[in-house]
Scaffold this active site. Structure first.
Site, PDB file in Angstrom:
ATOM      1  N   ASP A 106       0.805  -1.326  -0.088  1.00  0.00           N
ATOM      2  CA  ASP A 106      -0.089   0.047   0.134  1.00  0.00           C
ATOM      3  C   ASP A 106       0.896   1.330  -0.001  1.00  0.00           C
ATOM      4  OD1 ASP A 106      -2.278  -1.578   0.128  1.00  0.00           O
ATOM      5  OD2 ASP A 106      -2.201  -1.473   2.444  1.00  0.00           O
TER       6      ASP A 106
HETATM    7  N1  URA Z   1      -1.203  -5.820   4.118  1.00  0.00           N
HETATM    8  C1  URA Z   1      -1.722  -4.609   3.955  1.00  0.00           C
HETATM    9  O1  URA Z   1      -2.904  -4.315   4.438  1.00  0.00           O
HETATM   10  N2  URA Z   1      -1.132  -3.763   3.113  1.00  0.00           N
HETATM   11  C2  URA Z   1       0.166  -3.836   2.750  1.00  0.00           C
HETATM   12  O2  URA Z   1       0.842  -3.199   1.992  1.00  0.00           O
HETATM   13  C3  URA Z   1       0.757  -5.329   2.586  1.00  0.00           C
HETATM   14  C4  URA Z   1      -0.161  -6.188   3.393  1.00  0.00           C
END
Ligand code: URA
Length: 243
Positions: A106
């Site tokens: 993310d």
């Molecule tokens: N899980 C999440 O919620 N975000 C990420 O970036 C990776 C795994």
């Protein structure tokens, strides 16, 4: 001038593992510019030499594997009209090689992200059937207890009704309104870690990926810094690109 050892050239081109291609070389199945070449350490100029294996020309594409410590605020994409991407962090040379992020973190997640131009590596690691182990370190805005650890082990049902595979949660620190935890999951659903904690009514306030399969985040890289995979990491990567 790009010079590369013959055995490396052949294994990078997908002909076989390093030891297989050394046998092929020994048994005179590999020719360079029309002559059988029996030395695995012969240097090949990928722009000039014509290499054949069993009389077929071997086409060579140069693959790179980049280890990035992803910073906050960049998205895991190759290009975007509005947002800065992880590829924007790289040198022009790698952009020209059409490198892309293998998997997704993310925008606000930091830590280990591998970038490559090798579709085989991406395919073989991202396929949901592979169950590649990924580790994360997170800060949570609430108390995390043994009860939560059990729920992770059993397989949590997250928003949307999906039942996660059993996952490992361990607690580094836990107080009434703040915890530090480590998580290992073997899948990669969209926002998975955040949704797993949401299932308990909690919020992930910091998330860092610390490993991908047996490759661990190189903590000497500052966020935003990257380097090519080293020999040890290449051994792990090669596991996924063998045919
Ligand atoms: N899980 C999440 O919620 N975000 C990420 O970036 C990776 C795994």
């Amino acid at each position: 001038m790009a010079l590369i050892r013959l055995d490396k050239f052949l294994s990078n081109a997908g002909i076989g593992s390093r030891s297989q291609v050394r046998d092929y070389i020994k048994f005179r199945r590999v020719w360079v510019d029309g002559v059988a070449c029996v030395k695995a350490d012969t240097k090949i100029d990928i722009k000039k030499n014509i290499v054949t294996f069993d009389k077929r020309v071997v086409s060579y594409e140069e693959y790179v594997y980049i280890i990035l410590n992803k910073p906050k605020g960049v998205i895991s994409a190759t290009e975007d009209d509005k947002e800065k991407t992880v590829v924007d962090l790289l040198d022009e040379k790698y952009k020209k090689m059409k490198v892309f992020p293998v998997g997704r973190l993310d925008k606000d997640t930091v830590g280990l992200l591998i970038l490559s131009n090798d579709g085989r590596f991406a395919h073989n690691t991202l396929s949901p059937k592979k169950h590649i182990k990924k580790s994360y370190y997170a800060h949570i805005n609430g108390k995390i207890t043994e009860e939560h650890i059990k729920k992770f082990e059993e397989g949590l049902v997250i928003n949307g009704g999906y039942k996660c595979l059993p996952a490992k949660l361990s607690i580094e620190y836990s107080a009434d309104n703040f915890s530090k935890v480590h998580i290992i999951i073997k899948e990669g659903k969209y926002h998975q870690i955040k949704r797993m904690f949401e299932a308990f009514g909690k919020k992930v306030v910091y998330l860092k990926r610390t490993s991908f399969d047996d490759i661990t985040l190189d903590e000497t890289l500052e966020e935003g810094q990257y380097r090519l995979a080293n020999d040890e990491e290449m051994k792990i990567i090669e596991k996924f690109i063998k045919k």
